[in-house]
Design an enzyme around this catalytic site. Structure first.
Site, short mmCIF file in Angstrom:
data_model
loop_
_atom_site.label_atom_id
_atom_site.label_comp_id
_atom_site.label_asym_id
_atom_site.label_seq_id
_atom_site.Cartn_x
_atom_site.Cartn_y
_atom_site.Cartn_z
N CYS A 1 0.80 -1.23 0.00
CA CYS A 1 0.00 0.00 0.00
C CYS A 1 0.83 1.28 0.00
O CYS A 1 0.85 2.00 -0.99
CB CYS A 1 -0.94 -0.01 1.20
N1 NAD Z 1 -2.57 -6.08 1.94
C1 NAD Z 1 -3.03 -4.98 2.50
O1 NAD Z 1 -2.72 -4.67 3.64
C2 NAD Z 1 -4.02 -4.09 1.77
C3 NAD Z 1 -4.70 -3.11 2.50
C4 NAD Z 1 -5.61 -2.30 1.86
C5 NAD Z 1 -5.80 -2.41 0.49
N2 NAD Z 1 -5.10 -3.35 -0.23
C6 NAD Z 1 -5.37 -3.43 -1.66
O2 NAD Z 1 -6.20 -4.56 -1.91
C7 NAD Z 1 -5.86 -5.16 -3.15
C8 NAD Z 1 -5.52 -6.62 -2.94
O3 NAD Z 1 -4.36 -6.68 -2.11
P1 NAD Z 1 -3.93 -7.99 -1.36
O4 NAD Z 1 -2.92 -7.56 -0.36
O5 NAD Z 1 -5.10 -8.77 -0.91
O6 NAD Z 1 -3.21 -8.77 -2.55
P2 NAD Z 1 -2.79 -10.32 -2.55
O7 NAD Z 1 -1.71 -10.44 -3.55
O8 NAD Z 1 -2.56 -10.79 -1.15
O9 NAD Z 1 -4.09 -11.05 -3.07
C9 NAD Z 1 -4.60 -10.90 -4.34
C10 NAD Z 1 -5.07 -12.26 -4.81
O10 NAD Z 1 -5.70 -12.11 -6.06
C11 NAD Z 1 -5.40 -13.23 -6.85
N3 NAD Z 1 -5.63 -12.85 -8.22
C12 NAD Z 1 -4.86 -12.13 -9.07
N4 NAD Z 1 -5.47 -11.96 -10.24
C13 NAD Z 1 -6.67 -12.57 -10.16
C14 NAD Z 1 -7.74 -12.75 -11.04
N5 NAD Z 1 -7.75 -12.22 -12.26
N6 NAD Z 1 -8.80 -13.48 -10.63
C15 NAD Z 1 -8.82 -14.02 -9.39
N7 NAD Z 1 -7.83 -13.88 -8.50
C16 NAD Z 1 -6.76 -13.16 -8.88
C17 NAD Z 1 -3.97 -13.57 -6.50
O11 NAD Z 1 -3.67 -14.91 -6.80
C18 NAD Z 1 -3.97 -13.27 -5.00
O12 NAD Z 1 -4.27 -14.43 -4.23
C19 NAD Z 1 -4.74 -4.33 -3.72
O13 NAD Z 1 -5.28 -3.35 -4.55
C20 NAD Z 1 -4.13 -3.67 -2.51
O14 NAD Z 1 -3.50 -2.45 -2.80
C21 NAD Z 1 -4.22 -4.21 0.39
#
Ligand code: NAD
Length: 445
Positions: free
Chosen positions: A273
């Site tokens: 983030c």
């Molecule tokens: N991790 C954090 O603390 C956090 C906090 C707030 C916001 N975010 C935002 O949330 C979003 C997700 O982040 P995250 O940390 O969960 O990421 P992550 O990488 O942990 O999880 C994303 C998941 O999506 C899957 N994926 C990718 N492409 C896909 C598709 N086309 N169809 C289905 N699944 C798919 C991946 O395999 C992965 O398991 C990002 O935009 C991030 O910036 C993250």
């Protein structure tokens, strides 16, 4: 009206909730819905993750396997790589990654891939919510036209909203249910339906006037953090130059009951983030001819911290008449923050790379990370993977320098101060008591 139909099925818990992307954001969310009695289908491209969930196993620190198992055993939760099941969902929440390209431009490919899957299997009556962090306008400029291509009409056939995710992995106090949720639809009906949906699992929902405001809200929060961390890092450098303890300064300033919020320095910023999100805002601002200078400056200061830490290490070794080259350096903690296993954008990776490029003999210990690979780091040098070393007395005592990059709770810092000859503490992990009785020479950021 589909808004009323949807609200009724949500109120009855008949609505099936689909979540695309079961990572740090998507998995806690779907489990929360299933624990509240909703049926949930998780969509993944990673077959192993889908299989783990179906076997009742969690791979995310904040989600208990017991909870996943409860939901899979009672048939509420399934995970799949078969996107045709999207048509079974009444609600679809998109939680896919939003990385940056090497040029620091937004990489929208994951959102577009998820959008295309939805477009393929969409049916009338669905509410689609984007949660991935992105630039203002993604929901109405990118997703809305994709879904309208099928001939579906907003409000009559589908609803669309943005709701930023604020999950804070490793934070036991604030989890999905008690972190207030901001919701903004591309139409009034969308806002109302999405707010009603989240009110089933989140204690406080804050609707805003548009999806763009909700997008911008998330970027504002994280840009605020990036800029303030940048200031804390600059204060630490100024403090070092003037011989003032910047940690003590912040602690003292934080006694002011208004107008100040404590931010602390560190070896750099990490995670999915804070290092990334401000770039989404500045990229979009640039499209409109605006150059966001605060963001550039914070990025410059924060991304320079690993090199600054390496300079502190080199100076401290120099004092001990040693060079970085061939010194045995133990990095304590490689995850980007304490008590979690997430290494994305971790500054420890850059520190390791920079030290390796100078010929240091490197080891690391992190109870959460069995191996470090360098796919996301700057990869100077040969970028060989490193394996976690056991934190033995011998390893600590034989290291020329121990560098605390992440202050995991379960590390015995007393033992480090007792055995190591030199400690560089970038997190103020060694409290005053330890510092005062330490046999090691201690250098703090
Ligand atoms: N991790 C954090 O603390 C956090 C906090 C707030 C916001 N975010 C935002 O949330 C979003 C997700 O982040 P995250 O940390 O969960 O990421 P992550 O990488 O942990 O999880 C994303 C998941 O999506 C899957 N994926 C990718 N492409 C896909 C598709 N086309 N169809 C289905 N699944 C798919 C991946 O395999 C992965 O398991 C990002 O935009 C991030 O910036 C993250």
């Amino acid at each position: 009206m589909i808004k009323e139909e949807l609200k009724a099925s949500i109120a009855e818990k008949d609505a099936c909730i689909g979540v695309i992307g079961l990572g740090y954001v998507g998995l806690p969310l779907i489990v929360e819905f299933c624990l509240k009695g909703f049926r949930g289908i998780g969509f993944e491209v990673d077959e192993k993750k889908a299989a783990d969930i179906n076997a009742g196993t969690s791979y995310i620190v904040d989600v208990k396997s017991d909870d996943v198992k409860k939901c899979t055993d009672n048939g509420k939760l399934t995970a799949t790589t078969d996107f045709s099941q999207l048509s079974e969902c009444d609600v679809i929440v998109i939680c896919v990654p939003t990385p940056l390209r090497k040029t620091k431009d937004p990489d929208m490919s994951f959102i577009i891939a998820a959008g295309k899957q939805i477009q393929k299997y969409m049916r009338r009556g669905q509410l689609i919510v984007l949660e991935s962090t992105t630039y203002p306008g993604t929901t109405d400029e990118v997703l809305l036209p994709m879904f309208e291509q099928n001939g579906f009409k907003l409000d009559e056939d589908f609803l669309l909203a943005f709701s930023p995710e604020r999950v804070d992995p490793g934070n036991p106090q604030f989890q999905t249910h008690n972190i207030p949720k901001v919701v903004g639809g591309v139409s009034k009906d969308s806002t109302e339906a999405a707010a009603f949906l989240y009110s089933q699992v989140v204690e406080t929902v804050h609707p805003v006037s548009s999806a763009r405001v909700a997008d911008a809200c998330k970027l504002c929060e994280n840009t605020f953090r990036a800029i303030n961390i940048g200031m804390a890092n600059e204060m630490a450098k100024v403090g070092n130059a003037l011989g003032i303890d910047s940690w003590e300064v912040v602690k003292a300033a934080a006694t002011k009951p208004f107008g100040f919020m404590a931010f602390y320095p560190g070896p750099g910023i990490g995670g999915h983030c804070i290092p990334l999100d401000p770039h989404y805002l500045s990229w979009k601002a640039r499209q409109h001819g605006f150059d966001s200078q605060f963001i550039s400056l914070a990025e410059q200061i924060n991304s320079g911290m690993p090199a600054y830490v390496v300079k502190l290490i080199a100076d401290a070794l120099n004092e001990a008449e040693k060079s970085v080259k061939a010194s045995k350096i133990l990095i304590l903690g490689v995850a980007y923050k304490k008590d979690i296993d997430d290494m994305r954008e971790s500054p420890a990776l850059s520190i390791i790379d920079l030290l390796r490029a100078r010929g240091a003999d490197l080891y690391y210990h992190d109870p959460f990370v069995p191996e470090v690979t360098f796919d996301h780091a700057y990869t100077i040098g040969d970028a060989e993977p490193l394996s976690n070393s056991a934190l033995t007395d011998e390893l600590i005592a034989n290291s020329d320098c121990v560098v605390i990059c992440t202050e995991h709770t379960d590390i015995d810092y007393g033992r480090i101060c007792e055995l190591a000859p030199l400690v560089v503490d970038t997190r103020n992990a060694l409290g005053e008591d330890l510092r005062s009785c330490s046999k090691a020479k201690i250098v703090r950021l």
